[in-house]
Enzyme design. Sequence first.
Site, mmCIF file in Angstrom:
data_model
loop_
_atom_site.group_PDB
_atom_site.id
_atom_site.type_symbol
_atom_site.label_atom_id
_atom_site.label_comp_id
_atom_site.label_asym_id
_atom_site.label_seq_id
_atom_site.Cartn_x
_atom_site.Cartn_y
_atom_site.Cartn_z
ATOM 1 N N GLN A 78 0.842 -1.192 0.000
ATOM 2 C CA GLN A 78 0.000 0.000 0.000
ATOM 3 C C GLN A 78 0.875 1.240 0.000
ATOM 4 O OE1 GLN A 78 -3.167 -0.020 2.895
ATOM 5 N NE2 GLN A 78 -3.794 2.032 2.350
ATOM 6 N N PHE A 79 1.211 1.722 -1.197
ATOM 7 C CA PHE A 79 2.106 2.869 -1.310
ATOM 8 C C PHE A 79 1.496 4.128 -0.694
ATOM 9 C CE2 PHE A 79 -0.494 3.873 -4.948
ATOM 10 C CZ PHE A 79 -0.401 5.250 -5.087
ATOM 11 N N THR A 80 0.176 4.184 -0.548
ATOM 12 C CA THR A 80 -0.453 5.385 -0.005
ATOM 13 C C THR A 80 -0.069 5.635 1.452
ATOM 14 O OG1 THR A 80 -2.481 4.180 0.538
ATOM 15 C CG2 THR A 80 -2.402 5.273 -1.612
#
Length: 152
Positions: A78-80
């Site tokens: 989850q790069f966010t």
Amino acid sequence: MKIVLQRVLQADVKIEEKIVGEIGKGYLALLGIEETDNEEIAEKMADKLQKLRVFEDENGKTNLSAEQVNGEILVVSQFTLCADCRKGNRPSFIGAARPEQAIPLYEYFLSLCAERFCKIAHGTFGADMKVSLVNDGPFTILLDSKEIIVSK
């Protein structure tokens, strides 16, 4: 590296309505990889997950590690989690690792978890995923490698 860690009774991840990973009792780990991350950081974070004592013992105290309760782990990229929201109203993701760096590190992290947990499941890097969970507690922790590594 940032991990939102949730103690779960059950969790799964779907891609296009198909379950690609599921676990029972253990951890759902949402994993954000930053451009400053490397294998050493991944190793320290995997060690932290293995040794973290957040499962209840016979007295209801959080004294047991995932290993002691045969806990499983579901890792979802989850790069966010690497969002910088300090300026304006639109998050900046400039600190997130680019795929050419993040994918090998994600796969390395998965291999480390496979060595440390009785069962590992995962999503697919970069895919549009739907994550479901039954949070146990609820018990949710934010782990940031910058804080964990500095504190040692």
